[in-house]
Design an enzyme around this catalytic site. Sequence first.
Site, mmCIF file in Angstrom:
data_model
loop_
_atom_site.group_PDB
_atom_site.id
_atom_site.type_symbol
_atom_site.label_atom_id
_atom_site.label_comp_id
_atom_site.label_asym_id
_atom_site.label_seq_id
_atom_site.Cartn_x
_atom_site.Cartn_y
_atom_site.Cartn_z
ATOM 1 N N THR A 156 -3.545 -0.748 12.764
ATOM 2 C CA THR A 156 -3.809 -1.910 11.901
ATOM 3 C C THR A 156 -2.460 -2.554 11.568
ATOM 4 O O THR A 156 -1.954 -3.353 12.337
ATOM 5 C CB THR A 156 -4.592 -1.516 10.642
ATOM 6 O OG1 THR A 156 -3.960 -0.383 10.014
ATOM 7 C CG2 THR A 156 -6.029 -1.162 10.981
ATOM 8 N N THR A 193 -5.238 12.732 7.018
ATOM 9 C CA THR A 193 -4.607 11.439 6.874
ATOM 10 C C THR A 193 -5.326 10.374 7.650
ATOM 11 O O THR A 193 -5.890 10.648 8.691
ATOM 12 C CB THR A 193 -3.143 11.478 7.337
ATOM 13 O OG1 THR A 193 -2.531 10.262 6.996
ATOM 14 C CG2 THR A 193 -3.027 11.701 8.814
ATOM 15 N N THR A 403 -5.870 -11.974 3.285
ATOM 16 C CA THR A 403 -5.790 -13.425 3.462
ATOM 17 C C THR A 403 -4.780 -13.854 4.510
ATOM 18 O O THR A 403 -4.795 -14.997 4.936
ATOM 19 C CB THR A 403 -5.430 -14.101 2.124
ATOM 20 O OG1 THR A 403 -4.191 -13.540 1.646
ATOM 21 C CG2 THR A 403 -6.517 -13.883 1.098
#
Length: 403
Positions: A156, A193, A403
Amino acid sequence: MTAPLSAIPGGVATPRGFRAAGISAGIKANGNPDLMLLVSDTPAQAAAVFTTNKAVAAAVIVSKEHLARSGGTARAVIVNSGCANACTGDVGLRDARDMASDTAHLMHCPVEQVLVASTGVIGVALPMDKIHRGLPVVFGSLGADQGSQAARAIMTTDPFPKEAAARISIGGTDVTIGGMAKGSGMIEPNMATMLGFVTTDAAVPKALLDRALRDAVHDTFNAITVDGDSSTNDCVMLLANGASGASVDEASYGTFLAGLKAVCLELALGIVRGGEGATKLVTVNVTGAATSDEARKAAKVIANSLLVKTAIHGGDPNWGRLICAAGRAGVTFDASRAAVTIGSIVLFKDGQPHDDLAPKAAEYLKGTDLTVGVDLGSGSASSTVWTCDLSAEYVRINADYRT
């Protein structure tokens, strides 16, 4: 003669009998890889640890169910990034189950032999049309040489993929352990994790596999922190398919655990190095504790202290922040016998500061791989935790994550 333990190039698809793939299914707006499939050519014994967060993602629920129903057997792990599928209600649970069933259809295996994981923004529904279209593509891309693409597809905000592999010898037979992980922010696992996937071509009985994973996680993934947060989706999965012909028993358990820990630690340290906005890897050593649990607790408090992390980022040898964090950790602590070191430089000992050495410590803090230590003055137990500094870049990344 094979060395007892040697690090080798590779990752999750390096052990025999495993294949992986990573593609872009269009889940991420930037077009980066976002769908990963890991498969074992034969049913593998599986173990996993999951987040202790009470707000669990749909994939965690489904994977737990499947492990229970299959008796800890798995053929595949399907993972998407770019969407956590957490806090998405019944629709999210249905979507996670659909991911598993579609994968099982491609694999011609029982659905309970498919594990699922997701990572990304919380509260957003999975774009199942894109996943349905992407699954046959990722299945067709499977290969023993595609581990690196798989590692990229689970990222990510990670600045780089995390992969590791090691080779050990069990009964004169070479055994390989490989893995990959993702994680950069929302990192302080209380079980494992973020997302971690580890494979081995050894045969390992269920009880020993479960034990090995928990033992390895305790000293690796559970000993890191970036920002003190624990995600809704955290998991580490370990698959053992026996393709090497070697079997792990009590006599060889120590050798297997050493290899597993080596791979997990390399992945865990990669997560800290790649922490959001991180510029320094910091090893926190706590010694002189009354118990090992108290040593770990104090080390985590120090590693998560915003004041400690910002001082290290700024190169300020402010030993008072370290002693203060240790003192508020709720563990046995004797300030009159305590000590603080930055690198090998003693800045506080037995109740007395040594500020004349501060300039030398400040020079040391200009480095990128740092060690700080606190002796609690209360016993002989110790613990090590790894963390990173806290920069303005961390704030920027997380201020506009959605955003």
